[in-house]
Design a protein around this motif. Structure first.
Motif, PDB file in Angstrom:
ATOM      1  N   TYR A   1      33.776  42.999  32.334  1.00  0.00           N
ATOM      2  CA  TYR A   1      34.929  43.271  33.191  1.00  0.00           C
ATOM      3  C   TYR A   1      34.519  43.694  34.601  1.00  0.00           C
ATOM      4  O   TYR A   1      35.327  44.268  35.327  1.00  0.00           O
TER       5      TYR A   1
ATOM      6  N   ASP B   1      42.380  45.336  31.143  1.00  0.00           N
ATOM      7  CA  ASP B   1      43.172  44.834  32.270  1.00  0.00           C
ATOM      8  C   ASP B   1      42.744  45.444  33.591  1.00  0.00           C
ATOM      9  O   ASP B   1      43.530  45.461  34.552  1.00  0.00           O
TER      10      ASP B   1
ATOM     11  N   LEU C   1      44.195  44.713  37.298  1.00  0.00           N
ATOM     12  CA  LEU C   1      44.435  43.332  37.693  1.00  0.00           C
ATOM     13  C   LEU C   1      45.903  43.143  38.048  1.00  0.00           C
ATOM     14  O   LEU C   1      46.767  43.953  37.698  1.00  0.00           O
TER      15      LEU C   1
ATOM     16  N   ASP D   1      49.357  38.451  37.088  1.00  0.00           N
ATOM     17  CA  ASP D   1      48.852  37.244  36.436  1.00  0.00           C
ATOM     18  C   ASP D   1      47.576  37.494  35.645  1.00  0.00           C
ATOM     19  O   ASP D   1      47.124  36.616  34.901  1.00  0.00           O
ATOM     20  N   GLY D   2      46.942  38.668  35.838  1.00  0.00           N
ATOM     21  CA  GLY D   2      45.709  38.971  35.132  1.00  0.00           C
ATOM     22  C   GLY D   2      44.521  38.189  35.623  1.00  0.00           C
ATOM     23  O   GLY D   2      43.550  38.005  34.877  1.00  0.00           O
ATOM     24  N   ASP D   3      44.584  37.717  36.883  1.00  0.00           N
ATOM     25  CA  ASP D   3      43.516  36.875  37.402  1.00  0.00           C
ATOM     26  C   ASP D   3      42.695  37.571  38.474  1.00  0.00           C
ATOM     27  O   ASP D   3      41.462  37.546  38.444  1.00  0.00           O
TER      28      ASP D   3
ATOM     29  N   ARG E   1      47.022  41.475  30.121  1.00  0.00           N
ATOM     30  CA  ARG E   1      47.140  40.405  31.127  1.00  0.00           C
ATOM     31  C   ARG E   1      45.877  39.549  31.179  1.00  0.00           C
ATOM     32  O   ARG E   1      45.946  38.327  31.319  1.00  0.00           O
ATOM     33  N   ARG E   2      44.709  40.175  31.091  1.00  0.00           N
ATOM     34  CA  ARG E   2      43.471  39.414  31.195  1.00  0.00           C
ATOM     35  C   ARG E   2      43.332  38.422  30.032  1.00  0.00           C
ATOM     36  O   ARG E   2      42.966  37.252  30.235  1.00  0.00           O
TER      37      ARG E   2
ATOM     38  N   ASN F   1      45.818  35.503  30.416  1.00  0.00           N
ATOM     39  CA  ASN F   1      45.396  34.569  31.454  1.00  0.00           C
ATOM     40  C   ASN F   1      44.230  33.714  30.978  1.00  0.00           C
ATOM     41  O   ASN F   1      44.184  32.499  31.201  1.00  0.00           O
TER      42      ASN F   1
END
Length: 760
Positions: A147, A215, A316, A319-321, A455-456, A459
């Protein structure tokens, strides 16, 4: 306010402090006993239980007036005996602090003890036996490894805070810094690991935290400073070395940031991406640390070292991007690992000159630490409000925030059980027992952002599914949209962070609508550009047969390549076996090089000791020769003085004897003259024709013959009845006078003196 306005300085407005928890935790104090150097050496410490040790008073130390020995017990949170491993010590002491660091909380861990008690080994360790510091770094990167943000996404400033920038800006900064490097990074020029720090941790001893937020994105910064003679120096600072006129290192100052946190201004903070890189940075600074050779320790630390691990994390976006571009959402936590210099007595270390000043500053800083702990304890237990003198020492001033509730505080007390350290160890035990009674406020948990968790993973799952469908179908996911358009739409700008708190929110909703309109406009433009490319479809149909022929030839070539790959696999197995043998030999070579380096260092130390001892021996021989020559000169001088004094006193004694003899002779002559006169008087009284005195009447008041009468001068006189008695009395008086004068008696008087001695 008027006073500050006149001086031109507006009043300082302090920002609101962080909310503190009402709960408190005591300072965690642990004790570690070092093994004895020699088996036959006397031990003064005994481990009674897992939390208690007992101090045995050695011979020669009597603590009570009656001469009896006093055994004292001390309790700690946990006691580690001589057989404890570095892994077990880390599990109990440092692992909870690393968990708190990942959860956004601060921590302070320092080792304390007498010189030579094993503090540096506990903190750093040795190859194969890594200490608390390398194990903490290994656990951090094992936990946040997947991460981590890309380099330079998180960026430090000069005010002890973290800024965040987009990945594009981070990429530009990486390119700019890589272009500024004079030597390009290639595998051949990569620095090899120092053999002294290679293989610090075994693979089966690695640790991992369970409190990582999936996240969030993380980044680690490290810094390393030392406090030497109450001055702070940056051990990671790159200085231009001048052989002709070297510049001394510049000391740093302490400052307070906007959150009232103390930090070292101008200290270099290095962003690291692996435990190996972080420990390599630490070892680079460790080689610059002040150490010296003393009687108690060959590499005695002459300064307090502070290694700071700073962990920055940010959530994040929706969108988790990408990382959320909001500075207020950044959470920064730090773990300080402190290796305190050992307290020592200059009489035992044999320190001289600079070493005495270093030892004095070390003892003074440790005394200030004890004073601060004592006042904190008194304020908490007695309800007083005394001012804690943090500013009296740099080490206490730097960590004042931890004692005010900014994180957990833990201390490892290292003790050497040999009897020579008994007195110093006794003071260390008393200080450690007192430190356990200090309560530190428990830090509060950091707030959680309002985004949906997971979220991560969503995505990543979306990207994986998109890739799978594209590979399977070879066409668009949506029948109304081509695959290239799907790929272009994925590159649209992400939505801004938004959190609705009110259905009538007039700020968030318009901003979200504007962002959606922008995305729709960009999408339409991309679709127009894609439709223009549709004219090329006819050319594509014509090229299909040619492509099929090429595919057939490629298949045959693929079969040939597979056959060659089979042969390569067999060769690879042989190469892997050779590589394993090479790695084994390289490890063995590293260990031998490490042993050679240790032996070279030991030889150098012994040679230095030999030169110093030879110089000291020559100096003492010269001093002895000077003292012997001075002694001979002094003896000659004293012999002359004694002979002169003896001759002088002989003359003086001779003069005094002569004078005394002359005086005695004069006295004897006077006595002889008086005797002659008395004799003449007696002779005259015996002449014929002189009438006898008439007899006295019994009642006559005049004295009779033989009675004692008083004279006018206050003396006494005796009246004799006949002349013979008077002669005898005169002879006795003469003998007495002669004996008092010390003269010789005649033969007649000597016999009379023996037979008729009486008091004159």
């Amino acid at each position: 306010f008027i006073y500050f306005y006149r001086k031109g300085k507006p009043p300082r407005r302090h920002p609101p402090k962080k909310p503190s928890s009402n709960q408190t935790d005591p300072v965690g104090v642990y004790c570690r006993v070092r093994p004895l150097g020699a088996e036959d050496e006397e031990c003064c410490i005994e481990v009674i239980s897992s939390t208690t040790i007992q101090m045995h008073t050695p011979e020669g130390f009597k603590t009570n007036r009656n001469g009896e020995y006093k055994e004292t017990q001390y309790s700690f949170k946990k006691v580690f005996g001589v057989s404890v491993s570095q892994m077990e010590l880390f599990e109990h002491v440092a692992k909870p602090l690393v968990d708190d660091l990942i959860r956004g909380k601060n921590g302070l861990l320092f080792t304390y003890g007498v010189t030579g008690s094993g503090k540096t080994f506990t903190m750093t360790g040795s190859p194969g036996q890594g200490g608390l510091l390398p194990r903490s770094l290994d656990m951090i990167f094992n936990s946040i490894g997947p991460y981590q943000a890309k380099r330079y996404v998180f960026k430090t400033d000069e005010k002890n805070s973290i800024e965040i920038q987009t990945e594009v800006d981070a990429l530009l900064e990486r390119q700019r810094r890589d272009n500024n490097l004079s030597v390009p990074k290639t595998p051949s020029t990569r620095l090899k690991a120092d053999p002294e720090i290679a293989d610090m941790i075994k693979p089966e001893e690695t640790s991992k935290s369970d409190g990582v937020d999936d996240d969030s994105s993380y980044s680690v910064f490290v810094s390393y400073v030392e406090i030497y003679n109450n001055y702070i120096y940056d051990l990671l600072e790159e200085t231009q070395e001048d052989a002709i006129k070297p510049k001394p290192p510049q000391s740093k100052i302490l400052r307070e940031d906007q959150n009232h946190i103390m930090y070292v201004a101008g200290c270099l903070e290095v962003e690291v991406k692996s435990a190996e890189e972080a420990f390599q940075v630490f070892w680079r600074g460790q080689k610059k640390r002040k150490v010296a050779n003393t009687r108690l320790n060959r590499e005695s630390s002459r300064s307090h070292s502070v290694f700071i691990i700073k962990l920055a994390q940010a959530p994040l976006d929706a969108d988790g991007d990408n990382v959320l571009q909001d500075k207020n959402q950044i959470s920064v936590s730090q773990l300080c690992l402190v290796d305190l210099a050992g307290s020592e007595r200059t009489g035992r270390t044999g320190a001289e000159g600079t070493r005495i000043r270093e030892a004095g500053n070390i003892n003074q800083s440790l005394l200030n630490l004890r004073t601060c702990i004592e006042i904190l304890r008194e304020n908490q237990m007695c309800g007083t409000n005394k001012m804690v003198p943090y500013r009296d020492s740099k080490i206490t001033h730097l960590f004042k925030n931890y004692f005010d509730g900014e994180g957990k505080v833990r201390m490892v007390v290292c003790v050497n059980p040999k009897t020579d350290d008994y007195e110093e160890t006794l003071l260390v035990m008393r200080f450690a027992e007192m430190t356990q009674e200090v309560e530190v406020a428990r830090p509060v948990d950091r707030p959680i952002c309002g985004f949906t968790p997971g979220r991560r993973h969503r995505n990543q799952a979306f990207k994986d599914e998109l890739s799978r469908r594209l590979e399977e179908r070879g066409g668009p996911i949506d029948p109304d949209m081509p695959p290239a358009a799907n790929t272009l739409i994925l590159s649209l700008p992400s939505l801004p962070s938004c959190e609705l708190t009110d259905p009538h929110d007039d700020i968030t909703l318009p901003r979200l609508i504007e962002a959606l309109k922008n995305r729709q406009r960009i999408k339409q433009m991309l679709m127009k550009d894609y439709n223009k490319i549709g004219v090329c479809s006819h050319f594509t149909n014509m090229m299909k047969p040619v492509l099929q022929e090429l595919d057939t030839s490629l298949i045959s070539k693929d079969n040939f390549i597979q056959e060659q790959n089979g042969k390569l696999i067999e060769k690879d197995k042989i190469i892997q076996g050779n590589k394993a043998e090479i790695e084994r030999l390289e490890k063995k070579t590293k260990m031998q090089e490490h042993k050679i380096d240790i032996l070279q260092k030991t030889t150098k130390i012994f040679e230095d000791d030999k030169r110093s001892l030879q110089h000291e021996l020559e100096t003492r021989e010269q001093r002895l020769q000077r003292e012997l020559s001075e002694k001979r000169r002094m003896e000659q001088r004293m012999h002359g003085v004694i002979s002169d004094t003896q001759f002088k006193w002989e003359k003086e004694c001779e003069r005094r004897v002569n004078a005394l003899q002359l005086e005695m002779q004069n006295k004897l002559w006077v006595k002889d003259e008086k005797l002659k006169q008395l004799k003449a008087i007696v002779t005259e009284s015996k002449t014929p024709g002189r009438p006898e005195p008439p007899p006295q009447h019994p009642q006559d008041p005049r004295p009779q013959r033989g009675d004692v009468i008083k004279t006018r001068g206050g003396g006494q006189a005796v009246q004799f009845t006949d002349i013979e008695t008077l002669k005898q009395e005169l002879t006795t008086c003469s003998v007495a006078v002669a004996m008092r004068a010390g003269s010789n008696l005649g033969p007649g008087l000597e016999h009379h003196a023996v037979t008729k001695r009486r008091k004159p």
